[in-house]
Design a protein around this motif. Structure first.
Motif, PDB file in Angstrom:
ATOM      1  N   ARG B  16      -5.066  59.295 -36.907  1.00 34.19           N
ATOM      2  CA  ARG B  16      -5.466  61.431 -37.855  1.00 34.19           C
ATOM      3  C   ARG B  16      -4.151  61.163 -38.963  1.00 34.19           C
ATOM      4  NH1 ARG B  16      -7.154  66.925 -36.050  1.00 34.19           N
ATOM      5  NH2 ARG B  16      -5.971  68.110 -37.997  1.00 34.19           N
ATOM      6  N   ALA B  17      -2.750  60.963 -38.213  1.00 30.31           N
ATOM      7  CA  ALA B  17      -1.334  61.088 -38.282  1.00 30.31           C
ATOM      8  C   ALA B  17      -1.083  59.598 -39.481  1.00 30.31           C
ATOM      9  CB  ALA B  17       0.102  60.489 -37.294  1.00 30.31           C
ATOM     10  N   MET B  18      -1.429  58.609 -39.917  1.00 32.50           N
ATOM     11  CA  MET B  18      -2.302  58.059 -40.965  1.00 32.50           C
ATOM     12  C   MET B  18      -1.955  58.179 -42.004  1.00 32.50           C
ATOM     13  SD  MET B  18      -2.532  54.308 -39.248  1.00 32.50           S
ATOM     14  CE  MET B  18      -2.199  53.451 -40.569  1.00 32.50           C
ATOM     15  N   SER B  19      -3.449  58.983 -41.952  1.00 30.89           N
ATOM     16  CA  SER B  19      -3.702  59.461 -42.647  1.00 30.89           C
ATOM     17  C   SER B  19      -3.017  60.736 -43.230  1.00 30.89           C
ATOM     18  CB  SER B  19      -5.883  60.232 -42.284  1.00 30.89           C
ATOM     19  OG  SER B  19      -6.044  61.183 -42.974  1.00 30.89           O
ATOM     20  N   HIS B  24      -2.204  53.424 -44.596  1.00 33.23           N
ATOM     21  CA  HIS B  24      -3.923  53.600 -44.735  1.00 33.23           C
ATOM     22  C   HIS B  24      -3.655  51.894 -43.466  1.00 33.23           C
ATOM     23  CE1 HIS B  24      -4.316  56.747 -48.103  1.00 33.23           C
ATOM     24  NE2 HIS B  24      -3.090  55.818 -48.584  1.00 33.23           N
ATOM     25  N   ASP B  25      -3.573  51.509 -43.834  1.00 32.29           N
ATOM     26  CA  ASP B  25      -3.424  49.770 -43.026  1.00 32.29           C
ATOM     27  C   ASP B  25      -3.355  50.014 -41.377  1.00 32.29           C
ATOM     28  OD1 ASP B  25      -3.889  47.746 -42.642  1.00 32.29           O
ATOM     29  OD2 ASP B  25      -2.826  46.110 -43.919  1.00 32.29           O
ATOM     30  N   LEU B  26      -4.396  50.234 -40.725  1.00 33.24           N
ATOM     31  CA  LEU B  26      -4.162  50.268 -39.245  1.00 33.24           C
ATOM     32  C   LEU B  26      -4.742  48.663 -38.957  1.00 33.24           C
ATOM     33  CD1 LEU B  26      -4.178  51.703 -36.576  1.00 33.24           C
ATOM     34  CD2 LEU B  26      -6.100  52.581 -36.833  1.00 33.24           C
ATOM     35  N   ARG B  27      -3.522  48.070 -37.722  1.00 31.98           N
ATOM     36  CA  ARG B  27      -4.598  47.602 -37.300  1.00 31.98           C
ATOM     37  C   ARG B  27      -4.387  47.155 -35.486  1.00 31.98           C
ATOM     38  NH1 ARG B  27      -1.374  42.136 -40.854  1.00 31.98           N
ATOM     39  NH2 ARG B  27      -2.417  44.205 -43.228  1.00 31.98           N
ATOM     40  N   ALA B  45     -10.599  60.799 -40.225  1.00 29.64           N
ATOM     41  CA  ALA B  45      -9.625  59.389 -40.489  1.00 29.64           C
ATOM     42  C   ALA B  45     -10.882  58.405 -39.801  1.00 29.64           C
ATOM     43  CB  ALA B  45      -8.441  59.550 -39.274  1.00 29.64           C
ATOM     44  N   ALA B  46     -11.643  58.826 -39.899  1.00 32.69           N
ATOM     45  CA  ALA B  46     -12.818  57.935 -39.816  1.00 32.69           C
ATOM     46  C   ALA B  46     -13.066  56.857 -40.133  1.00 32.69           C
ATOM     47  CB  ALA B  46     -14.456  59.496 -40.246  1.00 32.69           C
ATOM     48  N   ALA B  47     -12.656  56.759 -41.842  1.00 30.38           N
ATOM     49  CA  ALA B  47     -12.663  55.941 -42.861  1.00 30.38           C
ATOM     50  C   ALA B  47     -11.650  54.757 -42.879  1.00 30.38           C
ATOM     51  CB  ALA B  47     -13.006  56.699 -43.986  1.00 30.38           C
ATOM     52  N   LEU B  48     -10.431  54.983 -42.232  1.00 32.78           N
ATOM     53  CA  LEU B  48      -9.447  54.796 -42.048  1.00 32.78           C
ATOM     54  C   LEU B  48      -9.472  53.274 -40.081  1.00 32.78           C
ATOM     55  CD1 LEU B  48      -5.575  56.043 -42.049  1.00 32.78           C
ATOM     56  CD2 LEU B  48      -6.685  54.307 -40.016  1.00 32.78           C
ATOM     57  N   LEU B  49     -10.185  54.584 -39.608  1.00 30.14           N
ATOM     58  CA  LEU B  49     -10.332  53.631 -38.431  1.00 30.14           C
ATOM     59  C   LEU B  49     -11.940  52.682 -39.049  1.00 30.14           C
ATOM     60  CD1 LEU B  49     -10.614  56.615 -35.909  1.00 30.14           C
ATOM     61  CD2 LEU B  49      -9.495  54.395 -35.238  1.00 30.14           C
ATOM     62  N   CYS B 145       7.435  59.383 -36.562  1.00 37.57           N
ATOM     63  CA  CYS B 145       7.405  57.824 -37.080  1.00 37.57           C
ATOM     64  C   CYS B 145       7.425  58.113 -38.223  1.00 37.57           C
ATOM     65  CB  CYS B 145       6.784  56.806 -35.996  1.00 37.57           C
ATOM     66  SG  CYS B 145       8.120  56.373 -34.155  1.00 37.57           S
ATOM     67  N   LEU B 146       5.766  58.450 -38.560  1.00 36.14           N
ATOM     68  CA  LEU B 146       5.733  58.672 -39.866  1.00 36.14           C
ATOM     69  C   LEU B 146       6.264  59.602 -40.998  1.00 36.14           C
ATOM     70  CD1 LEU B 146       1.675  57.713 -39.500  1.00 36.14           C
ATOM     71  CD2 LEU B 146       3.891  55.873 -39.971  1.00 36.14           C
ATOM     72  N   TYR B 147       6.167  60.494 -40.207  1.00 39.32           N
ATOM     73  CA  TYR B 147       6.848  61.795 -40.519  1.00 39.32           C
ATOM     74  C   TYR B 147       8.659  61.525 -41.242  1.00 39.32           C
ATOM     75  CZ  TYR B 147       9.654  65.348 -41.632  1.00 39.32           C
ATOM     76  OH  TYR B 147      10.249  66.980 -41.736  1.00 39.32           O
ATOM     77  N   GLU B 148       8.939  60.962 -40.210  1.00 39.15           N
ATOM     78  CA  GLU B 148      10.209  60.843 -40.670  1.00 39.15           C
ATOM     79  C   GLU B 148      10.305  59.262 -41.651  1.00 39.15           C
ATOM     80  OE1 GLU B 148      13.925  61.605 -39.884  1.00 39.15           O
ATOM     81  OE2 GLU B 148      14.013  60.734 -41.058  1.00 39.15           O
TER      82      GLU B 148
END
Lengths: 229, 229
Positions: B16-19, B24-27, B45-49, B145-148
């Motif tokens: 969710r935070a990534m979204s 976009h690229d979760l591994r 964040a379903a699509a991302l997962l 981290c992603l906010y920063e």
């Protein structure tokens, strides 16, 4: 200040982030009772949750603060308060924290802060997120805001700004203005809720200096006394 | 890159935070299978997962990246890599991201990244937390981290400052307040000059927004009319 939080995991997460970043004074307003009880087991934040103050109303929860800041995802709502991006808002908050108490409000998971909640705020902060997915998880939003607040930044000089009025006194002013407006016939039962929100927002933007609290309350009380004769 | 994550809620929160922040690229490496399946329902964040890549080894997961950064709470471990505070590390990462891929690793909830995992890293980043409570929740750590990383140098104000009231209107407000104060008996002829100055200064400091001029004048006129009846 957590307002109307439903999920114990979020409450625990908020408390944990506070503990991580060195914030101690958690207040909860109208929490879902079960959530409040269950949250008390949050990792590393049990003490903080135990000492959390519970309040029936937001006005009571922020009464001793001189700055009240709401958090918002913006979204489709028409907001009536100034909105700052987190970074700019945090700068303002840090400055204020040097001399007095600041309340930061987080709304419920589903609907955030209500318009009445927002009318207590001096301004709103917004974590810049992607416009296709604005709304953050509550615990993560708290973590990001407190990170930004605690991120080192040297204090900026404050030169002779007047001390600001406390939220409790400001709410007293708000209520007196409304009573006077009602007693004079400007407000009736139907128009009161909308006018109440406008007056509350207006007074928050107006930055009444603390030293003038007595003057303002004095004039209003006298007017009200006379109106009610 | 999530390494050895156990809790589906954390995996969902990371996605969710990534979204939220536009990544976009979760591994995932060696995830707890149940967690990976259950996480797929995370809000927004379903699509991302669904499109997350699963890798057996960390080496494979970061193979196409030119910079690999680990996250650490520091703690009691002897670290062999350079450690940067998040803000400094993020600057470095942003620069690199302009031309190539960067992997940011988050370890498991219990033990973080292993020494072997860390050995893949060019450097480590650390979110500055209180030394009595260093370790952050995984989902919150990802969010911070992603906010920063996504924090940018855009203009600060979003819904800018409200337009201020004109001096002429403000003086009209001043006079109405004084008339009401006089009609109610708060002010008399002797005290009037001093009170008048205080009220005028007070109103100037209070920054009445232009859009509320009508409301303020309306309330005051109605009160005055009633007082004079």
């Amino acid at each position: 200040v957590l307002v109307g939080t439903r999920n114990p995991l979020n409450m625990g997460a908020a408390a944990r982030a506070m503990s991580n970043f060195g914030f101690h004074d958690l207040r909860v307003v109208r929490p879902y009772e079960v959530a409040f009880r269950e949250a008390r087991s949050a990792v590393g934040a049990a003490a903080l949750l135990r000492s959390a103050e519970e309040h029936k109303t937001l006005a009571e929860a922020v009464a001793d603060c001189t700055l009240v800041v709401g958090t918002t995802a913006i979204g489709r709502r028409q907001l009536k308060q100034p909105v700052k991006r987190l970074e700019a808002g945090a700068k303002h908050i840090r400055k204020k924290l040097q001399s007095s108490r600041v309340a930061i409000l987080f709304g419920s998971e589903k609907v955030g802060l209500s318009n009445t909640d927002l009318s207590h705020c001096n301004f709103l902060i917004h974590v810049p997120t992607r416009k296709e997915h604005l709304s953050m998880n509550l615990g993560q939003s708290v973590a990001v805001c407190l990170y930004e607040l605690s991120r080192s930044a040297l204090p900026e000089a404050i030169a002779g700004k007047p001390e600001a009025i406390k939220a409790g006194d400001l709410e007293r002013v708000t209520q007196l203005v409304l009573e006077a407006a009602t007693a004079s016939g400007y407000v009736n039962d139907r128009s009161r809720p909308a006018i109440e929100q406008r007056v509350r927002r207006l007074l928050r933007r107006m930055r009444v200096p603390a030293e003038d609290t007595g003057l303002v309350l004095g004039i209003l009380r006298q007017i009200l006394w006379k109106l009610n004769q």
